[in-house]
Design a protein around this motif. Structure first.
Motif, PDB file in Angstrom:
ATOM      1  N   CYS A   1       0.806  -1.166  -0.098  1.00 54.79           N
ATOM      2  CA  CYS A   1       0.058  -0.047   0.105  1.00 54.79           C
ATOM      3  C   CYS A   1       0.773   1.197  -0.033  1.00 54.79           C
ATOM      4  O   CYS A   1       0.571   2.297  -0.776  1.00 54.79           O
ATOM      5  CB  CYS A   1      -0.896  -0.055   1.142  1.00 54.79           C
ATOM      6  N   ILE A   2       1.639   1.270   0.989  1.00 58.68           N
ATOM      7  CA  ILE A   2       2.573   2.437   0.975  1.00 58.68           C
ATOM      8  C   ILE A   2       3.392   2.649  -0.558  1.00 58.68           C
ATOM      9  O   ILE A   2       3.281   3.753  -0.939  1.00 58.68           O
ATOM     10  CB  ILE A   2       3.716   2.324   1.947  1.00 58.68           C
ATOM     11  N   ASN A   3       3.989   1.708  -1.043  1.00 57.32           N
ATOM     12  CA  ASN A   3       4.730   1.730  -2.362  1.00 57.32           C
ATOM     13  C   ASN A   3       3.547   2.348  -3.360  1.00 57.32           C
ATOM     14  O   ASN A   3       3.968   3.113  -4.183  1.00 57.32           O
ATOM     15  CB  ASN A   3       5.214   0.574  -2.846  1.00 57.32           C
ATOM     16  N   MET A   4       2.408   1.683  -3.220  1.00 57.83           N
ATOM     17  CA  MET A   4       1.526   2.126  -4.220  1.00 57.83           C
ATOM     18  C   MET A   4       1.066   3.550  -4.257  1.00 57.83           C
ATOM     19  O   MET A   4       1.079   4.330  -5.124  1.00 57.83           O
ATOM     20  CB  MET A   4       0.212   1.277  -4.299  1.00 57.83           C
ATOM     21  N   LEU A   5       0.900   4.035  -2.658  1.00 65.74           N
ATOM     22  CA  LEU A   5       0.503   5.589  -2.720  1.00 65.74           C
ATOM     23  C   LEU A   5       1.756   6.482  -3.308  1.00 65.74           C
ATOM     24  O   LEU A   5       1.309   7.513  -3.572  1.00 65.74           O
ATOM     25  CB  LEU A   5       0.313   5.734  -1.078  1.00 65.74           C
ATOM     26  N   MET A   6       2.984   5.989  -2.897  1.00 64.21           N
ATOM     27  CA  MET A   6       4.247   6.653  -3.172  1.00 64.21           C
ATOM     28  C   MET A   6       4.027   7.094  -4.805  1.00 64.21           C
ATOM     29  O   MET A   6       4.729   8.009  -5.148  1.00 64.21           O
ATOM     30  CB  MET A   6       5.347   6.142  -2.481  1.00 64.21           C
ATOM     31  N   GLU A   7       3.644   6.034  -5.581  1.00 64.01           N
ATOM     32  CA  GLU A   7       3.711   6.099  -7.198  1.00 64.01           C
ATOM     33  C   GLU A   7       2.466   6.730  -7.565  1.00 64.01           C
ATOM     34  O   GLU A   7       2.421   6.955  -8.808  1.00 64.01           O
ATOM     35  CB  GLU A   7       4.032   4.673  -7.493  1.00 64.01           C
ATOM     36  N   LEU A   8       1.491   6.933  -6.994  1.00 68.31           N
ATOM     37  CA  LEU A   8       0.302   7.230  -7.430  1.00 68.31           C
ATOM     38  C   LEU A   8       0.082   8.611  -8.002  1.00 68.31           C
ATOM     39  O   LEU A   8       0.666   9.658  -7.526  1.00 68.31           O
ATOM     40  CB  LEU A   8      -0.928   7.391  -6.210  1.00 68.31           C
ATOM     41  N   PRO A   9      -0.481   8.949  -9.393  1.00 66.14           N
ATOM     42  CA  PRO A   9      -0.422  10.190  -9.801  1.00 66.14           C
ATOM     43  C   PRO A   9      -1.326  11.144  -9.031  1.00 66.14           C
ATOM     44  O   PRO A   9      -2.119  10.505  -8.536  1.00 66.14           O
ATOM     45  CB  PRO A   9      -1.005   9.855 -11.271  1.00 66.14           C
ATOM     46  N   ASP A  10      -1.256  12.226  -9.172  1.00 65.43           N
ATOM     47  CA  ASP A  10      -1.994  13.162  -8.137  1.00 65.43           C
ATOM     48  C   ASP A  10      -3.468  13.418  -8.723  1.00 65.43           C
ATOM     49  O   ASP A  10      -4.205  13.461  -7.737  1.00 65.43           O
ATOM     50  CB  ASP A  10      -1.497  14.728  -8.612  1.00 65.43           C
ATOM     51  N   LYS A  11      -3.794  12.726  -9.845  1.00 61.60           N
ATOM     52  CA  LYS A  11      -5.241  12.973 -10.087  1.00 61.60           C
ATOM     53  C   LYS A  11      -6.030  11.826  -9.317  1.00 61.60           C
ATOM     54  O   LYS A  11      -7.406  12.034  -9.301  1.00 61.60           O
ATOM     55  CB  LYS A  11      -5.550  12.583 -11.763  1.00 61.60           C
ATOM     56  N   TYR A  12      -5.603  10.849  -8.526  1.00 64.00           N
ATOM     57  CA  TYR A  12      -6.309   9.917  -8.017  1.00 64.00           C
ATOM     58  C   TYR A  12      -6.418  10.365  -6.435  1.00 64.00           C
ATOM     59  O   TYR A  12      -7.099   9.509  -5.680  1.00 64.00           O
ATOM     60  CB  TYR A  12      -5.717   8.494  -8.015  1.00 64.00           C
ATOM     61  N   TRP A  13      -5.760  11.399  -5.993  1.00 66.13           N
ATOM     62  CA  TRP A  13      -5.738  11.481  -4.477  1.00 66.13           C
ATOM     63  C   TRP A  13      -7.020  11.959  -4.027  1.00 66.13           C
ATOM     64  O   TRP A  13      -7.491  11.587  -2.925  1.00 66.13           O
ATOM     65  CB  TRP A  13      -4.629  12.629  -4.028  1.00 66.13           C
ATOM     66  N   ASP A  14      -7.912  12.917  -4.738  1.00 63.93           N
ATOM     67  CA  ASP A  14      -9.126  13.234  -4.381  1.00 63.93           C
ATOM     68  C   ASP A  14     -10.205  12.158  -4.256  1.00 63.93           C
ATOM     69  O   ASP A  14     -10.737  11.952  -3.134  1.00 63.93           O
ATOM     70  CB  ASP A  14      -9.761  14.327  -5.171  1.00 63.93           C
ATOM     71  N   TYR A  15     -10.053  11.197  -4.942  1.00 65.34           N
ATOM     72  CA  TYR A  15     -10.998  10.024  -5.307  1.00 65.34           C
ATOM     73  C   TYR A  15     -10.747   9.262  -3.959  1.00 65.34           C
ATOM     74  O   TYR A  15     -11.512   8.901  -3.248  1.00 65.34           O
ATOM     75  CB  TYR A  15     -10.935   9.277  -6.492  1.00 65.34           C
ATOM     76  N   ILE A  16      -9.365   9.026  -3.554  1.00 72.29           N
ATOM     77  CA  ILE A  16      -8.992   8.275  -2.390  1.00 72.29           C
ATOM     78  C   ILE A  16      -9.393   8.822  -0.964  1.00 72.29           C
ATOM     79  O   ILE A  16     -10.008   8.028  -0.175  1.00 72.29           O
ATOM     80  CB  ILE A  16      -7.333   7.918  -2.523  1.00 72.29           C
ATOM     81  N   TYR A  17      -9.339  10.022  -1.266  1.00 72.29           N
ATOM     82  CA  TYR A  17      -9.513  10.620  -0.031  1.00 72.29           C
ATOM     83  C   TYR A  17     -11.061  10.651   0.121  1.00 72.29           C
ATOM     84  O   TYR A  17     -11.608  10.327   1.330  1.00 72.29           O
ATOM     85  CB  TYR A  17      -9.325  12.298  -0.017  1.00 72.29           C
ATOM     86  N   GLU A  18     -11.898  10.762  -0.655  1.00 68.32           N
ATOM     87  CA  GLU A  18     -13.240  10.522  -0.475  1.00 68.32           C
ATOM     88  C   GLU A  18     -13.838   9.194   0.134  1.00 68.32           C
ATOM     89  O   GLU A  18     -14.364   8.943   0.940  1.00 68.32           O
ATOM     90  CB  GLU A  18     -14.026  11.047  -1.712  1.00 68.32           C
ATOM     91  N   GLU A  19     -13.129   8.057  -0.609  1.00 67.10           N
ATOM     92  CA  GLU A  19     -13.301   6.851  -0.013  1.00 67.10           C
ATOM     93  C   GLU A  19     -12.990   6.633   1.202  1.00 67.10           C
ATOM     94  O   GLU A  19     -13.758   5.916   2.074  1.00 67.10           O
ATOM     95  CB  GLU A  19     -12.544   5.825  -1.068  1.00 67.10           C
ATOM     96  N   PHE A  20     -11.688   7.240   1.850  1.00 63.12           N
ATOM     97  CA  PHE A  20     -11.300   6.902   3.077  1.00 63.12           C
ATOM     98  C   PHE A  20     -12.407   7.797   4.079  1.00 63.12           C
ATOM     99  O   PHE A  20     -12.571   7.137   5.190  1.00 63.12           O
ATOM    100  CB  PHE A  20      -9.737   7.281   3.253  1.00 63.12           C
ATOM    101  N   LYS A  21     -12.828   8.710   3.750  1.00 63.74           N
ATOM    102  CA  LYS A  21     -13.967   9.391   4.459  1.00 63.74           C
ATOM    103  C   LYS A  21     -15.165   8.572   4.824  1.00 63.74           C
ATOM    104  O   LYS A  21     -15.718   8.600   5.678  1.00 63.74           O
ATOM    105  CB  LYS A  21     -14.464  10.756   3.831  1.00 63.74           C
ATOM    106  N   LYS A  22     -15.437   7.682   3.838  1.00 64.69           N
ATOM    107  CA  LYS A  22     -16.584   6.769   4.100  1.00 64.69           C
ATOM    108  C   LYS A  22     -16.178   5.586   5.135  1.00 64.69           C
ATOM    109  O   LYS A  22     -17.200   5.397   5.836  1.00 64.69           O
ATOM    110  CB  LYS A  22     -16.836   5.911   2.582  1.00 64.69           C
ATOM    111  N   PHE A  23     -15.240   5.471   5.239  1.00 62.84           N
ATOM    112  CA  PHE A  23     -14.762   4.575   6.308  1.00 62.84           C
ATOM    113  C   PHE A  23     -14.912   5.192   7.659  1.00 62.84           C
ATOM    114  O   PHE A  23     -15.518   4.678   8.566  1.00 62.84           O
ATOM    115  CB  PHE A  23     -13.431   3.787   6.205  1.00 62.84           C
ATOM    116  N   GLU A  24     -14.637   6.217   7.882  1.00 62.26           N
ATOM    117  CA  GLU A  24     -14.579   7.197   8.945  1.00 62.26           C
ATOM    118  C   GLU A  24     -16.134   7.483   9.316  1.00 62.26           C
ATOM    119  O   GLU A  24     -16.469   7.136  10.397  1.00 62.26           O
ATOM    120  CB  GLU A  24     -13.825   8.587   8.695  1.00 62.26           C
TER     121      GLU A  24
END
Length: 124
Positions: A97-120
């Motif tokens: 997971c850490i390696n994937m996140l470090m390589e992730l293009p910027d355009k995906y960060w907002d999507y991931i943020y919204e998905e994590f907020k659902k868990f919260e």
């Protein structure tokens, strides 16, 4: 200022009782009291635990270097330390997971943020 006094300063800054502080470190309030008073030396293991658990600057805790304003590790360095620890985990999924996140293009960060907020929201 002695190491014991510096330990007390950390505890005071964190607004914790000796019991709360000791609990985080796996020791009794009596052990914390003895360290703070100078009746007991700060072991290497305890020093490392305090630094890790409370983001304390190890040089400051050992020697007082830099004065009280140097007590804690700056936030950006805490992030780097955390990522480094996770990268050295034995758990392959965490490392993946850490390696994937470090390589992730910027355009995906907002999507991931919204998905994590659902868990919260589910935990509430």
């Amino acid at each position: 200022m002695t190491q014991g006094e510096r330990v007390k300063s950390v505890r005071d800054k964190k607004q914790m009782t000796m019991e709360q502080f000791g609990e985080k470190l796996g020791v009794t309030k009596t052990a914390i009291s003895r360290i703070e008073k100078g009746d007991r030396s700060l072991t290497e293991q305890m020093l490392k635990s305090i630094c890790r658990e409370f983001s304390v600057n190890e040089d400051w805790l050992r020697t007082g270097a830099g004065g009280p304003e140097n007590m804690f590790i700056p936030e950006d360095m805490r992030y780097l330390n955390t990522v480094g620890r996770l990268g050295n985990e034995q758990n392959e999924f965490k490392k993946f997971c850490i390696n994937m996140l470090m390589e992730l293009p910027d355009k995906y960060w907002d999507y991931i943020y919204e998905e994590f907020k659902k868990f919260e929201k589910k935990e509430e």
